[in-house]
Scaffold this active site. Structure first.
Site, mmCIF file in Angstrom:
data_model
loop_
_atom_site.group_PDB
_atom_site.id
_atom_site.type_symbol
_atom_site.label_atom_id
_atom_site.label_comp_id
_atom_site.label_asym_id
_atom_site.label_seq_id
_atom_site.Cartn_x
_atom_site.Cartn_y
_atom_site.Cartn_z
ATOM 1 N N TYR A 19 3.271 -3.194 8.668
ATOM 2 C CA TYR A 19 2.323 -2.821 7.619
ATOM 3 C C TYR A 19 1.234 -3.888 7.483
ATOM 4 C CZ TYR A 19 0.402 -1.759 3.043
ATOM 5 O OH TYR A 19 -0.458 -1.485 2.009
ATOM 6 N N GLU A 41 0.791 3.827 -3.886
ATOM 7 C CA GLU A 41 0.507 2.720 -4.809
ATOM 8 C C GLU A 41 0.914 3.096 -6.233
ATOM 9 O OE1 GLU A 41 -0.133 -0.334 -4.171
ATOM 10 O OE2 GLU A 41 -0.842 -0.244 -2.113
ATOM 11 N N TRP A 49 6.921 -3.362 -3.431
ATOM 12 C CA TRP A 49 6.293 -2.658 -2.319
ATOM 13 C C TRP A 49 7.300 -2.462 -1.189
ATOM 14 C CZ3 TRP A 49 2.898 0.740 -1.841
ATOM 15 C CH2 TRP A 49 2.303 1.043 -0.613
#
Length: 190
Positions: A19, A41, A49
């Site tokens: 990522y 998000e 996350w």
């Protein structure tokens, strides 16, 4: 990409490597991807996350590849199906916000021609490049994320507080917050 110096938030855990190395901070102009990141998000609010990244593929499957044209049609039965899906974060407000956001997203596309055109206009269609020396230098919000959040809330978007919007701006490359010692930063700055 072993042996490379990454931003310190991504250097410790394997789940972050791909990522960080290939997505975060890189400009995204594809509407479907912009929608996916907006939903993810929002889902991340109050969570890590890492949790979201680990569930990302399950989200893609459960939410029809983040196709807003399909998501906007989700009914109560689909919401209950998603609430029973152990592969995703089962939060009714976040699931319903994805449906609401699909509707507002499509309205935005209709009005501006693309979501890309709308969202990138806030940065004059070019990434803001910050020169981050240490993690403490990365803001959680900025006056610009405050403004975008306020505008998007007025439009009807959900889970778009200023902190979420700043993280979104980082994720889709509107802001480049890679640390100056990071190999990605060095590769992006010519």
């Amino acid at each position: 990409m072993e042996g490379k110096t990454r931003c310190c938030w991504a250097s410790g855990k394997e789940v972050f490597h791909d990522y960080h190395d290939n997505e975060w901070g890189r400009p995204v102009h594809d509407d479907r991807k912009l929608f996916e990141m907006l939903i993810l998000e929002g889902v991340q609010a109050g969570l890590s996350w890492e949790t979201v990244l680990k569930k990302r593929e399950a989200y893609r499957e459960a939410f029809d590849g983040f196709d807003p044209h399909k998501i906007v049609l989700y009914d109560d039965k689909k919401v209950e199906e998603l609430m029973a899906n152990k592969g995703i974060i089962r939060n009714r407000l976040k699931i319903k916000s994805a449906i609401t956001n699909a509707r507002v997203f499509l309205e935005t596309v209709e009005k501006y021609g693309s979501f890309d055109r709308f969202i990138w206009s806030y940065v004059d269609y070019a990434p803001i490049v910050n020169h981050i020396e240490k993690m403490e230098d990365i803001p959680a919000t900025t006056p610009l994320s405050d403004r975008i959040s306020k505008d998007m809330k007025k439009m009807g978007f959900k889970f778009v507080g200023s902190t979420i919007i700043y993280a979104y701006m980082q994720a889709v490359g509107m802001v480049n917050d890679h640390m100056v010692g990071c190999f990605v930063y060095k590769g992006m700055i010519k």
